[in-house]
Write a protein that holds these residues in place. Structure first.
Motif, PDB file in Angstrom:
ATOM      1  N   THR A  47       0.800  -1.255   0.004  1.00 33.57           N
ATOM      2  CA  THR A  47      -0.004   0.037  -0.136  1.00 33.57           C
ATOM      3  C   THR A  47       0.779   1.290  -0.068  1.00 33.57           C
ATOM      4  OG1 THR A  47      -0.224   0.057   2.259  1.00 33.57           O
ATOM      5  CG2 THR A  47      -1.887  -1.125   1.035  1.00 33.57           C
ATOM      6  N   GLN A  57      -3.781   4.495  -6.590  1.00 31.65           N
ATOM      7  CA  GLN A  57      -5.128   4.338  -6.063  1.00 31.65           C
ATOM      8  C   GLN A  57      -5.786   5.864  -6.253  1.00 31.65           C
ATOM      9  OE1 GLN A  57      -4.810   3.387  -1.873  1.00 31.65           O
ATOM     10  NE2 GLN A  57      -3.686   1.647  -2.383  1.00 31.65           N
ATOM     11  N   SER A  60      -5.180   9.251  -4.252  1.00 25.40           N
ATOM     12  CA  SER A  60      -3.912   9.388  -3.848  1.00 25.40           C
ATOM     13  C   SER A  60      -2.979  10.407  -4.301  1.00 25.40           C
ATOM     14  CB  SER A  60      -3.142   7.965  -3.922  1.00 25.40           C
ATOM     15  OG  SER A  60      -3.000   7.461  -5.244  1.00 25.40           O
ATOM     16  N   LYS A 107      -7.616  10.990   4.356  1.00 21.93           N
ATOM     17  CA  LYS A 107      -8.081   9.691   4.843  1.00 21.93           C
ATOM     18  C   LYS A 107      -6.718   8.986   5.383  1.00 21.93           C
ATOM     19  CE  LYS A 107      -9.898   5.170   3.020  1.00 21.93           C
ATOM     20  NZ  LYS A 107     -10.090   4.364   1.891  1.00 21.93           N
ATOM     21  N   ILE A 122       2.832   6.498  -2.765  1.00 17.77           N
ATOM     22  CA  ILE A 122       1.716   7.091  -2.401  1.00 17.77           C
ATOM     23  C   ILE A 122       2.072   7.830  -0.919  1.00 17.77           C
ATOM     24  CG2 ILE A 122      -0.703   6.707  -1.568  1.00 17.77           C
ATOM     25  CD1 ILE A 122      -0.617   4.259  -3.507  1.00 17.77           C
ATOM     26  N   GLU A 125      -3.733   9.582   1.039  1.00 14.09           N
ATOM     27  CA  GLU A 125      -4.974   9.422   0.261  1.00 14.09           C
ATOM     28  C   GLU A 125      -6.120  10.492   0.907  1.00 14.09           C
ATOM     29  OE1 GLU A 125      -6.642   5.334  -0.009  1.00 14.09           O
ATOM     30  OE2 GLU A 125      -4.612   4.578   0.710  1.00 14.09           O
ATOM     31  N   GLU A 127     -10.212  11.902   0.585  1.00 20.29           N
ATOM     32  CA  GLU A 127     -11.704  11.300   0.370  1.00 20.29           C
ATOM     33  C   GLU A 127     -12.511  12.221  -0.486  1.00 20.29           C
ATOM     34  OE1 GLU A 127     -13.021   9.995   4.320  1.00 20.29           O
ATOM     35  OE2 GLU A 127     -12.680   7.955   3.676  1.00 20.29           O
TER      36      GLU A 127
END
Length: 127
Positions: A47, A57, A60, A107, A122, A125, A127
């Motif tokens: 991740t 993602q 991201s 997030k 990454i 992230e 939302e």
């Protein structure tokens, strides 16, 4: 084990029985932890790094270049505006602002201050 302090790739951690001091190096796929008892390599989850096939993602923010995280200015749950600075990345002896491309909620933040990133990692992230 509780992490007490990190600075310049050094750390201090404490368990019920002892306090440990050591150094660490973070790469794209692993963390090398250097302790008086030896060196340990710990794999990182996928991740933290995007797939090299280019499948980042949705929502991201990815590192535009390799560097070191100087400052983390946002935390999970923070409401951010478009253009707001979330992190400061040091690369090529310059500071680069990593800004939110949209309004939303943070997030997750994947890196801490002092950690190294590679291009495409990454960073956070939204939302």
């Amino acid at each position: 084990m509780k992490l007490l302090k990190t600075q310049n790739n050094s750390f201090t951690a404490q368990s019920d029985q002892e306090t440990l001091e050591g150094k660490y190096f973070i790469s794209k796929d692993f963390v090398d932890v250097h302790l008086p008892s030896g060196t340990y390599r710990l794999p990182l989850s996928n991740t933290r790094s995007r797939q090299r096939a280019g499948m980042a993602q949705s929502g991201s923010l990815n590192a535009p270049m390799p560097g070191k995280i100087l400052k983390v200015l946002a935390q999970p749950g923070d409401a951010v505006k478009s253009g707001e600075t979330l992190l400061i990345l040091e690369a090529m002896k310059m500071e680069h602002k990593i800004c939110s491309p949209k309004e939303g909620l943070v997030k997750k933040i994947y890196f801490n201050e002092g950690e190294r990133v590679t291009q495409g990692d990454i960073l956070c992230e939204l939302e």
